[in-house]
Design a protein around this motif. Structure first.
Motif, PDB file in Angstrom:
ATOM      1  N   PHE A 169       6.668   8.772   6.364  1.00  0.00           N
ATOM      2  CA  PHE A 169       7.718   7.953   5.762  1.00  0.00           C
ATOM      3  C   PHE A 169       7.985   6.686   6.558  1.00  0.00           C
ATOM      4  CE2 PHE A 169      12.084   6.535   5.324  1.00  0.00           C
ATOM      5  CZ  PHE A 169      12.221   6.443   3.954  1.00  0.00           C
ATOM      6  N   ALA A 170       8.148   6.806   7.876  1.00  0.00           N
ATOM      7  CA  ALA A 170       8.493   5.635   8.673  1.00  0.00           C
ATOM      8  C   ALA A 170       7.392   4.583   8.599  1.00  0.00           C
ATOM      9  CB  ALA A 170       8.743   6.048  10.120  1.00  0.00           C
ATOM     10  N   ALA A 171       6.132   5.028   8.725  1.00  0.00           N
ATOM     11  CA  ALA A 171       5.024   4.076   8.660  1.00  0.00           C
ATOM     12  C   ALA A 171       4.901   3.477   7.265  1.00  0.00           C
ATOM     13  CB  ALA A 171       3.723   4.778   9.060  1.00  0.00           C
ATOM     14  N   ALA A 172       5.116   4.296   6.249  1.00  0.00           N
ATOM     15  CA  ALA A 172       5.036   3.801   4.874  1.00  0.00           C
ATOM     16  C   ALA A 172       6.111   2.758   4.614  1.00  0.00           C
ATOM     17  CB  ALA A 172       5.171   4.964   3.894  1.00  0.00           C
ATOM     18  N   GLU A 173       7.320   3.004   5.112  1.00  0.00           N
ATOM     19  CA  GLU A 173       8.414   2.061   4.885  1.00  0.00           C
ATOM     20  C   GLU A 173       8.128   0.729   5.573  1.00  0.00           C
ATOM     21  OE1 GLU A 173      12.144   0.067   4.761  1.00  0.00           O
ATOM     22  OE2 GLU A 173      11.125   0.647   6.604  1.00  0.00           O
ATOM     23  N   ASP A 174       7.556   0.786   6.789  1.00  0.00           N
ATOM     24  CA  ASP A 174       7.179  -0.453   7.472  1.00  0.00           C
ATOM     25  C   ASP A 174       6.117  -1.208   6.680  1.00  0.00           C
ATOM     26  OD1 ASP A 174       8.944   0.007   9.538  1.00  0.00           O
ATOM     27  OD2 ASP A 174       7.450   0.944  10.836  1.00  0.00           O
ATOM     28  N   ALA A 175       5.159  -0.459   6.147  1.00  0.00           N
ATOM     29  CA  ALA A 175       4.083  -1.093   5.385  1.00  0.00           C
ATOM     30  C   ALA A 175       4.615  -1.753   4.114  1.00  0.00           C
ATOM     31  CB  ALA A 175       3.009  -0.059   5.041  1.00  0.00           C
ATOM     32  N   VAL A 176       5.555  -1.110   3.462  1.00  0.00           N
ATOM     33  CA  VAL A 176       6.138  -1.692   2.245  1.00  0.00           C
ATOM     34  C   VAL A 176       6.905  -2.963   2.584  1.00  0.00           C
ATOM     35  CG1 VAL A 176       7.852  -1.329   0.416  1.00  0.00           C
ATOM     36  CG2 VAL A 176       6.242   0.489   0.982  1.00  0.00           C
ATOM     37  N   GLN A 177       7.641  -2.950   3.678  1.00  0.00           N
ATOM     38  CA  GLN A 177       8.355  -4.165   4.080  1.00  0.00           C
ATOM     39  C   GLN A 177       7.377  -5.300   4.362  1.00  0.00           C
ATOM     40  OE1 GLN A 177      11.694  -4.703   4.091  1.00  0.00           O
ATOM     41  NE2 GLN A 177      11.913  -2.659   3.191  1.00  0.00           N
ATOM     42  N   ASP A 178       6.254  -4.982   5.011  1.00  0.00           N
ATOM     43  CA  ASP A 178       5.230  -6.006   5.243  1.00  0.00           C
ATOM     44  C   ASP A 178       4.700  -6.559   3.919  1.00  0.00           C
ATOM     45  OD1 ASP A 178       5.435  -5.760   7.968  1.00  0.00           O
ATOM     46  OD2 ASP A 178       3.689  -4.443   8.191  1.00  0.00           O
ATOM     47  N   ALA A 179       4.495  -5.664   2.945  1.00  0.00           N
ATOM     48  CA  ALA A 179       3.998  -6.097   1.637  1.00  0.00           C
ATOM     49  C   ALA A 179       5.015  -6.998   0.933  1.00  0.00           C
ATOM     50  CB  ALA A 179       3.665  -4.885   0.772  1.00  0.00           C
ATOM     51  N   LEU A 180       6.303  -6.693   1.086  1.00  0.00           N
ATOM     52  CA  LEU A 180       7.341  -7.519   0.474  1.00  0.00           C
ATOM     53  C   LEU A 180       7.359  -8.920   1.090  1.00  0.00           C
ATOM     54  CD1 LEU A 180      10.262  -4.920   0.271  1.00  0.00           C
ATOM     55  CD2 LEU A 180       8.851  -5.744  -1.609  1.00  0.00           C
ATOM     56  N   VAL A 181       7.199  -8.972   2.398  1.00  0.00           N
ATOM     57  CA  VAL A 181       7.137 -10.275   3.067  1.00  0.00           C
ATOM     58  C   VAL A 181       5.942 -11.076   2.558  1.00  0.00           C
ATOM     59  CG1 VAL A 181       6.765 -11.413   5.293  1.00  0.00           C
ATOM     60  CG2 VAL A 181       8.360  -9.505   5.131  1.00  0.00           C
ATOM     61  N   GLU A 182       4.803 -10.405   2.415  1.00  0.00           N
ATOM     62  CA  GLU A 182       3.602 -11.070   1.912  1.00  0.00           C
ATOM     63  C   GLU A 182       3.802 -11.544   0.471  1.00  0.00           C
ATOM     64  OE1 GLU A 182      -0.457 -12.400   2.298  1.00  0.00           O
ATOM     65  OE2 GLU A 182       1.210 -11.949   3.659  1.00  0.00           O
ATOM     66  N   ALA A 183       4.515 -10.748  -0.330  1.00  0.00           N
ATOM     67  CA  ALA A 183       4.783 -11.145  -1.712  1.00  0.00           C
ATOM     68  C   ALA A 183       5.626 -12.413  -1.764  1.00  0.00           C
ATOM     69  CB  ALA A 183       5.495 -10.013  -2.451  1.00  0.00           C
ATOM     70  N   VAL A 184       6.631 -12.484  -0.899  1.00  0.00           N
ATOM     71  CA  VAL A 184       7.471 -13.684  -0.850  1.00  0.00           C
ATOM     72  C   VAL A 184       6.634 -14.913  -0.508  1.00  0.00           C
ATOM     73  CG1 VAL A 184       9.350 -14.797   0.414  1.00  0.00           C
ATOM     74  CG2 VAL A 184       9.579 -12.415  -0.310  1.00  0.00           C
ATOM     75  N   ARG A 185       5.626 -14.719   0.324  1.00  0.00           N
ATOM     76  CA  ARG A 185       4.770 -15.839   0.731  1.00  0.00           C
ATOM     77  C   ARG A 185       3.783 -16.244  -0.356  1.00  0.00           C
ATOM     78  NH1 ARG A 185      -0.102 -16.984   2.949  1.00  0.00           N
ATOM     79  NH2 ARG A 185      -0.815 -14.813   2.788  1.00  0.00           N
TER      80      ARG A 185
END
Length: 381
Positions: A24-40
């Motif tokens: 869960f913790a690693a998955a949540e970090d990965a999703v946050q990274d994906a959201l940042v990339e989406a904003v970019r």
């Protein structure tokens, strides 16, 4: 950039990663990274399938992180299982994510923070600002919560009541900083209601809408509190009231009464009254009786004493209050109000001043202080 779309997709993307075997913790970090990339990336190159794009990017970020960690054999198995890019599966794991974030092993504050982060899609900075704490403090709280629920298997139905309590805690924080937590709680509860058919979920959504409808009238231009009886009802949101009443009526028709439905029924009676004087206090007392049977809560009985004082007179209210422990929060303020209604202004003024010293926040303290000053001025006059 459609920020609302990103936030609405967050829980299902996270749920997919967890279901694939990600911690869960690693998955949540990965999703946050994906959201940042989406904003970019998305403003210049929006994807045809936003959810599928987020799942693909988040999974790759997760794999990149897992390759560098110690338990290489298990993680190499996950690499071999990487699915081909394509449309995201239609399975909705949002409900499981709600249960995970409201896990019994978490404290209330940690469950709220994790829900806002993982289900609500808010950043740590936004959550910290909303709760008026340093970002580092909130980051630690969320990290501890993620570690606590990592590895938890949700192979049994979760506790809907716990999820609802967490969402109600979010709602009651109201508004501070740049995040309107009351509105966020309503959004998340709507999402939950779309995921699970449960009368208490509907009851909580109705309760939130009915309370939120009065928000604009709760404070004066100088920021001071305006009691319900003195609010300008023309400023209430009639659209939210209508929606809340309709949702409540549909829930009550199922004959599975719960505490949030009962609370919403009380709020609906207040909303239905054209003026404070026309409030149906007798029916409100009846609903408080139902609520007391459901919860056995001393706070409910305290509120019931106020309603009894309105329905049957202040002395009846004081008699109901006498049966309760005077250490209850706001007990002294209720006693002051009922003594004022009974004409004992000196006692009421003293109790208002005492209640002001015990008030949990500045706005309430100032309101009670003004009440005491008003009665003292009348006594001198």
């Amino acid at each position: 950039m459609d920020e609302a779309l990103l936030r609405s997709l967050t829980p299902s993307v996270l749920g997919i990663l967890v279901r694939r075997g990600a911690d869960f913790a690693a998955a949540e970090d990965a999703v946050q990274d994906a959201l940042v990339e989406a904003v970019r990336v998305w403003p210049a190159d929006p994807p045809r399938d936003p959810k599928g794009w987020l799942v693909t990017v988040a999974w790759r970020r997760f794999l990149d992180a897992t390759r560098s960690e110690a338990a290489r054999r298990r993680r190499e198995d996950l690499v071999d299982e990487e699915p081909e890019p394509g449309p995201a599966p239609a399975v909705d794991d949002t409900l499981q994510l709600y249960f995970l974030c409201a896990h019994p092993s978490l404290t209330a504050s940690s469950a709220v923070a994790l829900t806002l982060r993982a289900v609500g899609g808010l950043t740590t900075r936004q959550i910290a600002r909303a709760y008026l704490v340093p970002e580092a403090t909130m980051a630690q709280r969320i990290s501890r919560a993620k570690r606590t629920v990592s590895g938890v298997r949700l192979d049994r139905p979760g506790d809907v009541a716990t999820v609802l309590r967490v969402l109600y805690l979010v709602f009651n924080e109201g508004y501070s900083g740049d995040i309107d937590l009351a509105a966020e709680a309503i959004r998340l509860t709507r999402q939950l209601a779309a995921t699970i058919d449960h009368p208490e979920v509907a009851g909580l959504l109705a309760l939130m809408l009915l309370h939120h409808a009065r928000r604009a009238a709760r404070t004066a231009p100088d920021g001071s509190l305006v009691p319900l009886a003195e609010q300008d009802r023309g400023r209430w949101d009639t659209g939210a009231i209508t929606e809340g009443v309709e949702i409540l009526q549909a829930a009550l028709a199922r004959d599975r009464l719960g505490e949030f439905q009962a609370q919403a029924a009380i709020a609906a009676l207040h909303a239905d009254a054209p003026t404070a004087e026309e409030t149906d206090w007798v029916q409100i007392v009846e609903w408080y009786d139902e609520l007391a049977l459901l919860t056995d809560s001393p706070v409910v009985r305290l509120n019931r004493a106020v309603a009894v004082g309105e329905a049957d007179g202040p002395r009846a209210g004081l008699a109901a209050l006498a049966a309760l422990n005077d250490s209850l929060p706001r007990h002294t303020a209720v006693a002051a109000y009922l003594h004022e209604r009974d004409g004992d202004l000196a006692t009421a003024a003293r109790l208002y001043a005492e209640a002001a010293r015990k008030a949990p926040n500045l706005a309430e303290r100032d309101h009670l202080t003004r009440q005491a000053a008003r009665l003292n001025a009348r006594g001198r006059g």
